[in-house]
Design a protein around this motif. Structure first.
Motif, PDB file in Angstrom:
ATOM      1  N   THR A 224       0.852  -1.181   0.000  1.00 50.69           N
ATOM      2  CA  THR A 224       0.000   0.000   0.000  1.00 50.69           C
ATOM      3  C   THR A 224       0.894   1.239   0.000  1.00 50.69           C
ATOM      4  O   THR A 224       2.090   1.175   0.320  1.00 50.69           O
ATOM      5  CB  THR A 224      -0.907   0.037   1.236  1.00 50.69           C
ATOM      6  OG1 THR A 224      -0.085   0.199   2.409  1.00 50.69           O
ATOM      7  CG2 THR A 224      -1.734  -1.237   1.346  1.00 50.69           C
ATOM      8  N   LEU A 225       0.309   2.383  -0.331  1.00 50.59           N
ATOM      9  CA  LEU A 225       1.103   3.614  -0.342  1.00 50.59           C
ATOM     10  C   LEU A 225       1.651   3.913   1.056  1.00 50.59           C
ATOM     11  O   LEU A 225       2.812   4.309   1.208  1.00 50.59           O
ATOM     12  CB  LEU A 225       0.248   4.782  -0.838  1.00 50.59           C
ATOM     13  CG  LEU A 225       0.970   6.119  -0.982  1.00 50.59           C
ATOM     14  CD1 LEU A 225       2.164   6.012  -1.913  1.00 50.59           C
ATOM     15  CD2 LEU A 225       0.005   7.199  -1.468  1.00 50.59           C
ATOM     16  N   GLU A 226       0.855   3.686   2.080  1.00 55.08           N
ATOM     17  CA  GLU A 226       1.320   3.927   3.447  1.00 55.08           C
ATOM     18  C   GLU A 226       2.501   3.033   3.792  1.00 55.08           C
ATOM     19  O   GLU A 226       3.487   3.492   4.398  1.00 55.08           O
ATOM     20  CB  GLU A 226       0.171   3.705   4.435  1.00 55.08           C
ATOM     21  CG  GLU A 226       0.550   4.003   5.880  1.00 55.08           C
ATOM     22  CD  GLU A 226      -0.630   3.811   6.838  1.00 55.08           C
ATOM     23  OE1 GLU A 226      -0.425   4.000   8.042  1.00 55.08           O
ATOM     24  OE2 GLU A 226      -1.728   3.469   6.361  1.00 55.08           O
ATOM     25  N   GLN A 227       2.421   1.768   3.428  1.00 54.15           N
ATOM     26  CA  GLN A 227       3.533   0.851   3.688  1.00 54.15           C
ATOM     27  C   GLN A 227       4.784   1.271   2.921  1.00 54.15           C
ATOM     28  O   GLN A 227       5.902   1.230   3.444  1.00 54.15           O
ATOM     29  CB  GLN A 227       3.131  -0.573   3.299  1.00 54.15           C
ATOM     30  CG  GLN A 227       2.081  -1.182   4.207  1.00 54.15           C
ATOM     31  CD  GLN A 227       1.506  -2.473   3.644  1.00 54.15           C
ATOM     32  OE1 GLN A 227       1.513  -2.697   2.421  1.00 54.15           O
ATOM     33  NE2 GLN A 227       1.014  -3.340   4.523  1.00 54.15           N
ATOM     34  N   SER A 228       4.592   1.700   1.661  1.00 47.05           N
ATOM     35  CA  SER A 228       5.726   2.143   0.859  1.00 47.05           C
ATOM     36  C   SER A 228       6.402   3.348   1.488  1.00 47.05           C
ATOM     37  O   SER A 228       7.641   3.411   1.570  1.00 47.05           O
ATOM     38  CB  SER A 228       5.255   2.492  -0.559  1.00 47.05           C
ATOM     39  OG  SER A 228       4.732   1.364  -1.220  1.00 47.05           O
ATOM     40  N   VAL A 229       5.609   4.310   1.948  1.00 49.36           N
ATOM     41  CA  VAL A 229       6.161   5.517   2.559  1.00 49.36           C
ATOM     42  C   VAL A 229       6.984   5.167   3.790  1.00 49.36           C
ATOM     43  O   VAL A 229       8.080   5.708   4.004  1.00 49.36           O
ATOM     44  CB  VAL A 229       5.036   6.509   2.898  1.00 49.36           C
ATOM     45  CG1 VAL A 229       5.544   7.618   3.816  1.00 49.36           C
ATOM     46  CG2 VAL A 229       4.453   7.094   1.624  1.00 49.36           C
ATOM     47  N   GLN A 230       6.500   4.251   4.611  1.00 51.50           N
ATOM     48  CA  GLN A 230       7.233   3.850   5.810  1.00 51.50           C
ATOM     49  C   GLN A 230       8.586   3.245   5.456  1.00 51.50           C
ATOM     50  O   GLN A 230       9.615   3.560   6.086  1.00 51.50           O
ATOM     51  CB  GLN A 230       6.405   2.851   6.612  1.00 51.50           C
ATOM     52  CG  GLN A 230       5.170   3.466   7.262  1.00 51.50           C
ATOM     53  CD  GLN A 230       4.289   2.413   7.921  1.00 51.50           C
ATOM     54  OE1 GLN A 230       4.497   1.206   7.748  1.00 51.50           O
ATOM     55  NE2 GLN A 230       3.293   2.862   8.669  1.00 51.50           N
ATOM     56  N   ALA A 255       3.642  13.098   0.153  1.00 51.02           N
ATOM     57  CA  ALA A 255       2.812  13.720   1.181  1.00 51.02           C
ATOM     58  C   ALA A 255       1.864  14.767   0.582  1.00 51.02           C
ATOM     59  O   ALA A 255       0.764  14.976   1.101  1.00 51.02           O
ATOM     60  CB  ALA A 255       3.699  14.368   2.243  1.00 51.02           C
TER      61      ALA A 255
END
Length: 263
Positions: A224-230, A255
């Motif tokens: 997911t985008l959130e996982q990628s960002v982390q 962001a």
């Protein structure tokens, strides 16, 4: 002194610096400012509250600083600001901004803008960009430094194109394009990292390696985008300053993304 052709119509209120050349039948409005060394081609119209920097070359038949093509625009005085050393080829159309944003359409410096390019109201183009023939940018589009936009490409309003990105020929760009990536096809898809562009700009193998890791995390690992960002955030650990800056540029772009990413 400025070199102004006898057939050009230059309003006496316009501010024309030394060394400016204005060609035959050009029209320059009263709120226009043109910096030293800039050349304005024949039959070009520069109007509105338009500021043009130094050493630009605007070719014949361009329309620079006309009112925005926005039906809600009520005639408010807005601006177009162009930086230095830009090449702007034939039949380009750059409009002023609207008060839906800051009232300014802005073009940076050292850009190569080919024939028939359209920049609508409130567009922001960075530095060192290439916009090929007939690229059309709708209102509120933002383009990062060193981006390349292929010919006959249409960019939807409010789309952001990241720094060092490359958009292939005849792209239909309706979502944000991440920095450093090459996108192509219909529907538009991320193909790879823009390796050719990065190498031409002197990116080291270490910097390119981190960018490839970001590409994999965003577009190949099924995250997911959130996982990628982390996981992209974690790439900053124990890296050199320029590599950390590359990662931070990507994080800042993600962001701010509002239209979803081309994937």
């Amino acid at each position: 002194m400025a070199k102004i052709h006898a057939t050009a119509l230059v309003d006496p209120k316009a501010q024309i610096d030394e060394g400016v050349e204005i060609g035959p039948y050009a029209v320059i409005g009263p709120q226009v400012r043109i910096g030293a060394g800039t050349r304005i081609g024949p039959h070009t119209v520069v109007e509105g509250r338009t500021t043009i920097g130094r050493d630009n070359h605007i070719y014949q038949f361009a329309s620079i600083g006309a009112m925005p093509q926005d039906m809600s625009h009520g005639g408010e005085v807005t601006e177009l600001v162009i930086g230095d050393r830009n090449t702007i080829r034939e039949f380009c159309t750059f409009n002023t901004g609207t008060f839906k944003e800051q009232g300014v359409t802005r073009v940076g410096s050292d850009n190569w803008i080919m024939a028939y390019v359209h920049l609508a109201h409130d567009v922001v183009v960075g530095d060192h960009c290439v916009l090929a023939n007939n690229a059309t940018l709708a209102g509120h589009v933002h383009v990062g430094d060193w981006a390349t936009i292929g010919g006959l490409t249409g960019v939807h309003q409010f789309v952001h194109i990241g720094a060092h990105a490359m958009i292939g020929f005849q792209g239909h760009v309706a979502q944000d394009v991440a920095p450093y990536m090459t996108v192509d096809g219909n529907p538009l898809t991320v193909r790879a990292v823009n390796l050719t562009g990065l190498r031409r700009r002197g990116f080291s193998n270490e910097r390119i390696g981190i960018i490839r890791q970001m590409h994999k995390l965003l577009f190949r690992d099924g995250l997911t985008l959130e996982q990628s960002v982390q996981q992209i955030e974690a790439l900053k650990a124990d890296q050199a300053a320029d590599t950390v800056a590359d990662v931070q540029l990507m994080l800042d772009f993600l962001a701010a993304a509002k239209r979803g990413l081309v994937r």
